[in-house]
Design a protein around this motif. Structure first.
Motif, PDB file in Angstrom:
ATOM      1  N   LYS A   1     103.875  33.194  -5.059  1.00  0.00           N
ATOM      2  CA  LYS A   1     102.991  34.019  -4.416  1.00  0.00           C
ATOM      3  C   LYS A   1     103.688  34.634  -3.158  1.00  0.00           C
ATOM      4  O   LYS A   1     103.524  35.754  -3.002  1.00  0.00           O
ATOM      5  CB  LYS A   1     101.663  33.089  -3.899  1.00  0.00           C
ATOM      6  N   TYR A   2     104.388  33.933  -2.562  1.00  0.00           N
ATOM      7  CA  TYR A   2     105.260  34.467  -1.494  1.00  0.00           C
ATOM      8  C   TYR A   2     106.384  35.396  -1.718  1.00  0.00           C
ATOM      9  O   TYR A   2     106.508  36.408  -1.055  1.00  0.00           O
ATOM     10  CB  TYR A   2     105.660  33.450  -0.555  1.00  0.00           C
ATOM     11  N   LEU A   3     106.912  35.021  -2.709  1.00  0.00           N
ATOM     12  CA  LEU A   3     107.849  36.207  -3.333  1.00  0.00           C
ATOM     13  C   LEU A   3     107.136  37.665  -3.646  1.00  0.00           C
ATOM     14  O   LEU A   3     107.529  38.739  -3.215  1.00  0.00           O
ATOM     15  CB  LEU A   3     108.799  35.695  -4.542  1.00  0.00           C
ATOM     16  N   GLU A   4     106.152  37.403  -4.126  1.00  0.00           N
ATOM     17  CA  GLU A   4     105.284  38.759  -4.764  1.00  0.00           C
ATOM     18  C   GLU A   4     105.011  39.545  -3.433  1.00  0.00           C
ATOM     19  O   GLU A   4     104.867  40.646  -3.250  1.00  0.00           O
ATOM     20  CB  GLU A   4     104.465  38.474  -5.712  1.00  0.00           C
ATOM     21  N   GLU A   5     104.084  38.667  -2.527  1.00  0.00           N
ATOM     22  CA  GLU A   5     103.744  39.118  -1.318  1.00  0.00           C
ATOM     23  C   GLU A   5     104.884  40.018  -0.616  1.00  0.00           C
ATOM     24  O   GLU A   5     104.801  40.976  -0.127  1.00  0.00           O
ATOM     25  CB  GLU A   5     103.037  38.374  -0.251  1.00  0.00           C
ATOM     26  N   GLU A   6     105.948  39.190  -0.456  1.00  0.00           N
ATOM     27  CA  GLU A   6     107.181  39.861   0.221  1.00  0.00           C
ATOM     28  C   GLU A   6     107.916  41.147  -0.557  1.00  0.00           C
ATOM     29  O   GLU A   6     108.266  42.031   0.131  1.00  0.00           O
ATOM     30  CB  GLU A   6     108.335  38.974   0.369  1.00  0.00           C
ATOM     31  N   SER A   7     107.782  40.999  -1.787  1.00  0.00           N
ATOM     32  CA  SER A   7     108.294  42.227  -2.459  1.00  0.00           C
ATOM     33  C   SER A   7     107.133  43.570  -2.282  1.00  0.00           C
ATOM     34  O   SER A   7     107.621  44.677  -2.248  1.00  0.00           O
ATOM     35  CB  SER A   7     108.093  41.898  -4.252  1.00  0.00           C
ATOM     36  N   ALA A   8     105.928  43.042  -2.235  1.00  0.00           N
ATOM     37  CA  ALA A   8     105.091  44.352  -1.813  1.00  0.00           C
ATOM     38  C   ALA A   8     105.172  44.666  -0.521  1.00  0.00           C
ATOM     39  O   ALA A   8     105.038  45.889  -0.287  1.00  0.00           O
ATOM     40  CB  ALA A   8     103.433  43.920  -1.811  1.00  0.00           C
ATOM     41  N   ARG A   9     105.696  44.143   0.162  1.00  0.00           N
ATOM     42  CA  ARG A   9     105.860  44.597   1.783  1.00  0.00           C
ATOM     43  C   ARG A   9     106.916  45.688   1.656  1.00  0.00           C
ATOM     44  O   ARG A   9     107.075  46.706   2.173  1.00  0.00           O
ATOM     45  CB  ARG A   9     106.274  43.484   2.539  1.00  0.00           C
ATOM     46  N   GLN A  10     108.153  45.036   1.002  1.00  0.00           N
ATOM     47  CA  GLN A  10     109.079  46.122   0.670  1.00  0.00           C
ATOM     48  C   GLN A  10     108.798  47.393  -0.017  1.00  0.00           C
ATOM     49  O   GLN A  10     108.958  48.352   0.421  1.00  0.00           O
ATOM     50  CB  GLN A  10     110.367  45.559  -0.103  1.00  0.00           C
ATOM     51  N   LEU A  11     107.969  47.185  -0.978  1.00  0.00           N
ATOM     52  CA  LEU A  11     107.362  48.474  -1.598  1.00  0.00           C
ATOM     53  C   LEU A  11     106.763  49.364  -0.703  1.00  0.00           C
ATOM     54  O   LEU A  11     106.739  50.735  -0.769  1.00  0.00           O
ATOM     55  CB  LEU A  11     106.221  48.118  -2.908  1.00  0.00           C
ATOM     56  N   ARG A  12     105.947  48.848   0.074  1.00  0.00           N
ATOM     57  CA  ARG A  12     105.273  49.624   1.125  1.00  0.00           C
ATOM     58  C   ARG A  12     105.972  50.202   2.260  1.00  0.00           C
ATOM     59  O   ARG A  12     105.913  51.592   2.512  1.00  0.00           O
ATOM     60  CB  ARG A  12     104.277  48.835   2.045  1.00  0.00           C
ATOM     61  N   PHE A  13     107.261  49.820   2.681  1.00  0.00           N
ATOM     62  CA  PHE A  13     108.137  50.259   3.369  1.00  0.00           C
ATOM     63  C   PHE A  13     108.906  51.404   2.567  1.00  0.00           C
ATOM     64  O   PHE A  13     109.161  52.561   3.086  1.00  0.00           O
ATOM     65  CB  PHE A  13     109.193  49.133   3.976  1.00  0.00           C
ATOM     66  N   ASN A  14     109.229  51.324   1.293  1.00  0.00           N
ATOM     67  CA  ASN A  14     109.754  52.227   0.566  1.00  0.00           C
ATOM     68  C   ASN A  14     108.856  53.529   0.467  1.00  0.00           C
ATOM     69  O   ASN A  14     109.544  54.461   0.463  1.00  0.00           O
ATOM     70  CB  ASN A  14     110.184  51.651  -0.912  1.00  0.00           C
ATOM     71  N   LEU A  15     107.682  53.250  -0.007  1.00  0.00           N
ATOM     72  CA  LEU A  15     106.958  54.213  -0.202  1.00  0.00           C
ATOM     73  C   LEU A  15     106.582  55.246   1.240  1.00  0.00           C
ATOM     74  O   LEU A  15     106.561  56.499   1.131  1.00  0.00           O
ATOM     75  CB  LEU A  15     105.313  53.916  -0.666  1.00  0.00           C
ATOM     76  N   LEU A  16     106.556  54.441   2.382  1.00  0.00           N
ATOM     77  CA  LEU A  16     106.438  55.239   3.598  1.00  0.00           C
ATOM     78  C   LEU A  16     107.606  56.229   3.753  1.00  0.00           C
ATOM     79  O   LEU A  16     107.489  57.343   3.968  1.00  0.00           O
ATOM     80  CB  LEU A  16     106.386  54.056   4.837  1.00  0.00           C
ATOM     81  N   VAL A  17     108.645  55.639   3.540  1.00  0.00           N
ATOM     82  CA  VAL A  17     109.929  56.687   3.968  1.00  0.00           C
ATOM     83  C   VAL A  17     110.056  57.656   2.987  1.00  0.00           C
ATOM     84  O   VAL A  17     110.096  58.810   3.124  1.00  0.00           O
ATOM     85  CB  VAL A  17     111.284  55.786   3.867  1.00  0.00           C
ATOM     86  N   ALA A  18     109.657  57.484   1.646  1.00  0.00           N
ATOM     87  CA  ALA A  18     109.598  58.394   0.694  1.00  0.00           C
ATOM     88  C   ALA A  18     108.611  59.549   0.977  1.00  0.00           C
ATOM     89  O   ALA A  18     108.871  60.722   0.689  1.00  0.00           O
ATOM     90  CB  ALA A  18     109.636  57.765  -0.675  1.00  0.00           C
ATOM     91  N   ASP A  19     107.399  59.027   1.559  1.00  0.00           N
ATOM     92  CA  ASP A  19     106.654  59.842   1.810  1.00  0.00           C
ATOM     93  C   ASP A  19     106.828  60.973   2.907  1.00  0.00           C
ATOM     94  O   ASP A  19     106.405  61.843   3.030  1.00  0.00           O
ATOM     95  CB  ASP A  19     105.127  59.193   2.060  1.00  0.00           C
ATOM     96  N   MET A  20     107.662  60.480   3.902  1.00  0.00           N
ATOM     97  CA  MET A  20     108.157  61.141   4.997  1.00  0.00           C
ATOM     98  C   MET A  20     109.335  62.065   5.027  1.00  0.00           C
ATOM     99  O   MET A  20     109.644  63.086   5.893  1.00  0.00           O
ATOM    100  CB  MET A  20     108.100  60.109   6.382  1.00  0.00           C
ATOM    101  N   LEU A  21     109.868  61.923   3.853  1.00  0.00           N
ATOM    102  CA  LEU A  21     110.997  63.182   3.364  1.00  0.00           C
ATOM    103  C   LEU A  21     110.670  64.482   3.745  1.00  0.00           C
ATOM    104  O   LEU A  21     109.629  64.949   3.523  1.00  0.00           O
ATOM    105  CB  LEU A  21     111.517  62.816   2.105  1.00  0.00           C
TER     106      LEU A  21
END
Length: 610
Positions: free
Chosen positions: A477-497
């Motif tokens: 559970k905690y590994l998947e939740e933390e991985s989802a946090r990273q995904l959101r960070f990655n998507l945010l910066v990609a969206d802002m390019l």
């Protein structure tokens, strides 16, 4: 916390058909072979979206795999604005690699089903390197050793003429390397009277009671009286980047010269050659922190426009991840003992809201933070948390920003027991961590102190936190939740390019087959087409608007290709271009305005001259 509850509402927005689903689960940490198999599967199942290549080899000969993710149907990868993402630059921080793999899975399975991901991959490229230092990561995942965040090349760290001769040892053979405590009247530690598992510092003037030395579990393999002082490897790759590099007497772990570590050299060469990279994300653990440049000095040398972008995106990353602090590396707990509430920092209050938010009027540089601003919460340090003695010379994000001009971030993923702040003070104490372990895992993450016979020290007690607890979360559970946090960070910066768009193209007939063509080119992304630092270091290419025709035209005013300079981020960034042309031959003639620059891609709009 209110904000954290929102942060963890994330789920995969769309489910791919069974035939296209990727066979990876985040209930474990994956070996190099398992990671390689997943990347090959991704490229094989999604050939229009993913291609697998290597940017170099590790010291021990492993490929440095990179998955390039974008829609090939909408253009070549190198012709689109790009985000570069890596994991495990600090090789023992293995949660970061799993987050990168999680991001790959989500992107590929969601394209064509999720509007955001579809738009992103149609217009942008992600260069993704899940494991940039695979040798030490493999040692960490597949053995009991606590491989450090350093390269695998052997080094003589204790100056005895031998290399890597005093690594970790599993003294009691239980499959874990934790800690040893040895009864010693001169020891600096004692057993806490609140929980017998917890060791606390002996206080000055304290003479009554049992005291201990506490060491990492191991054997004095080289007979020098020290334990585990010459482990595998010895150069810190995240202190070996060029730019503000410093030698080892200034910066521990820096290596003999910048780019000595071949994995670092491979990454730097790739970044330099790919001028379409406008964003860089380098994931680490732990702490729940969003880091930005600089790493060796304060914000005074960062151009104001760049600082605004860096701070605003970092604050948005706090929204997306639920993390606790956004800061430059230099300001993070530096100088020692100072609170993380400096003018260039944004912090999360105990109620979940953000303090010193740069998007608000009184939000630090660019927002008017002054001496009369209210200090509403001091972020405390949990008992046992180390003080980070930065500056950090030779760091990756200072190189990518100050030498390449790329908007750059690092994350410090995972904060152990983040959801168990029982007294709501914003910190997680050691006692709260132990209680979290008891309630959620039945105490299984901590090895209780148990007597053992040490070949050199005699009777010792061995115990402490297992490997996947403090710097990376336990699988599941905690590994998947933390991985989802990273995904959101990655998507945010990609969206802002940065992203070019020809917002309008109009033609006005002037008579005699002569036409005026006007176009408005805008930057639809938040990040500018060239940062002020990119201009300063002379790596910036201007936006160029080019008029072409399906038919023969004569340019009366204005060259076919017109440089428009650099465009700020949306909504302000736009520029106009004008041409006067004469049609040679019969009208109508179709002309096309194309705008391009490496960091923001290419866009076109056509108009008919009639």
């Amino acid at each position: 916390m209110r904000v954290l509850a929102l942060a963890f509402s994330f789920s995969l927005a769309a489910v791919a058909p069974a035939s296209a689903q990727l066979s990876i689960a985040f209930d474990k940490y994956h070996s190099y072979a398992e990671m390689t198999a997943f990347l090959r599967e991704a490229a094989q199942k999604y050939p229009d979206l993913a291609s697998l290549s290597s940017i170099g080899k590790s010291y021990q000969g492993r490929e440095l795999w990179m998955l390039t993710v974008t829609s090939r149907k909408t253009g070549a990868p190198d012709d689109k604005p790009a985000l570069y993402v890596n994991g495990c630059l600090d090789s023992s921080e293995v949660v970061t690699s799993e987050g990168v793999l999680f991001t790959i899975k989500h992107l590929l399975e969601s394209h064509g089903r999720d509007a955001r991901v579809t738009r992103l991959l149609d217009r942008r490229t992600l260069y993704i390197v899940p494991r940039i230092m695979p040798d030490q990561t493999e040692l960490y995942i597949t053995t009991p050793q606590n491989a450090r965040s350093q390269s695998a090349e052997p080094m003589d760290e204790d100056g005895d003429g031998r290399i890597d001769e005093d690594a970790d040892d599993d003294v009691n053979g239980d499959g874990h390397v934790v800690q040893m405590r040895i009864a010693d009247p001169n020891g600096d530690w004692k057993i806490s009277d609140r929980d017998s598992r917890l060791m606390v510092r002996r206080q000055p003037g304290e003479f009554e009671g049992a005291f201990y030395r506490v060491l990492a579990e191991g054997i004095d393999d080289d007979g020098d009286g020290r334990y585990n002082e010459d482990r595998v490897g010895g150069i810190d790759p995240n202190r070996n980047f060029p730019g503000n590099w410093a030698p080892v007497h200034v910066q521990n772990g820096a290596g003999p010269y910048p780019l000595y570590v071949q994995e670092v050299r491979a990454e730097v060469e790739f970044l330099e050659k790919h001028r379409n990279i406008a964003g860089y994300l380098n994931h680490h653990s732990s702490g729940g922190v969003v880091l930005r440049p600089s790493t060796t000095h304060d914000d005074s040398t960062i151009p104001a426009g760049d600082l605004r972008v860096l701070r605003v995106l970092a604050a948005k990353a706090l929204d997306e991840t639920g993390y606790w602090l956004a800061t430059s590396v230099y300001d993070w707990r530096w100088p020692p003992g100072t609170p993380d509430m400096k003018p260039g920092q944004t912090w999360r209050r105990p109620d979940g809201s953000l303090g010193n938010d740069p998007r608000e009027a009184a939000g630090g540089p660019g927002g008017g933070f002054g001496a009369d601003a209210e200090i509403d919460h001091v972020v405390p340090q949990a008992e046992g948390e180390a003080t980070h003695a930065y500056a950090a010379y030779g760091g990756s994000i200072e190189f990518t920003y100050e030498m390449l001009g790329i908007i750059s971030y690092a994350s410090e993923q995972w904060r152990m027991a983040w959801d168990h702040d029982l007294n709501k003070d914003g910190a997680i104490s050691d006692l709260e961590r132990l209680d979290w372990n008891d309630r959620h895992f039945g105490g299984s993450l901590f090895i209780n102190w148990t007597k053992a016979r040490h070949p050199q020290l005699g009777e010792v007690e061995i115990g402490g936190w297992k490997k996947y607890t403090t710097s990376s979360p336990p699988p599941g559970k905690y590994l998947e939740e933390e991985s989802a946090r990273q995904l959101r960070f990655n998507l945010l910066v990609a969206d802002m390019l940065p992203q070019l768009d020809v917002a309008s193209a109009e033609a006005t007939a002037l008579g005699g087959g002569v036409y005026r063509v006007n176009a408005r080119v805008r930057n639809a992304g938040y990040i500018p087409t060239a940062t002020e630092m990119m201009v300063k270091v002379r790596r910036a290419s201007p936006v160029v608007a080019t008029l072409s025709a399906k038919g023969e035209v004569e340019f009366i005013k204005g060259p076919a290709a017109q440089p428009l300079g650099h465009l700020e981020g949306a909504p302000a960034g736009s520029a106009g271009a004008e041409w006067i042309v004469r049609v040679k031959g019969a009208a109508p003639v179709e002309v096309t305005v194309t705008a391009s620059t490496p960091t923001a891609g290419r866009a076109s709009r056509s108009v008919i001259l009639k």
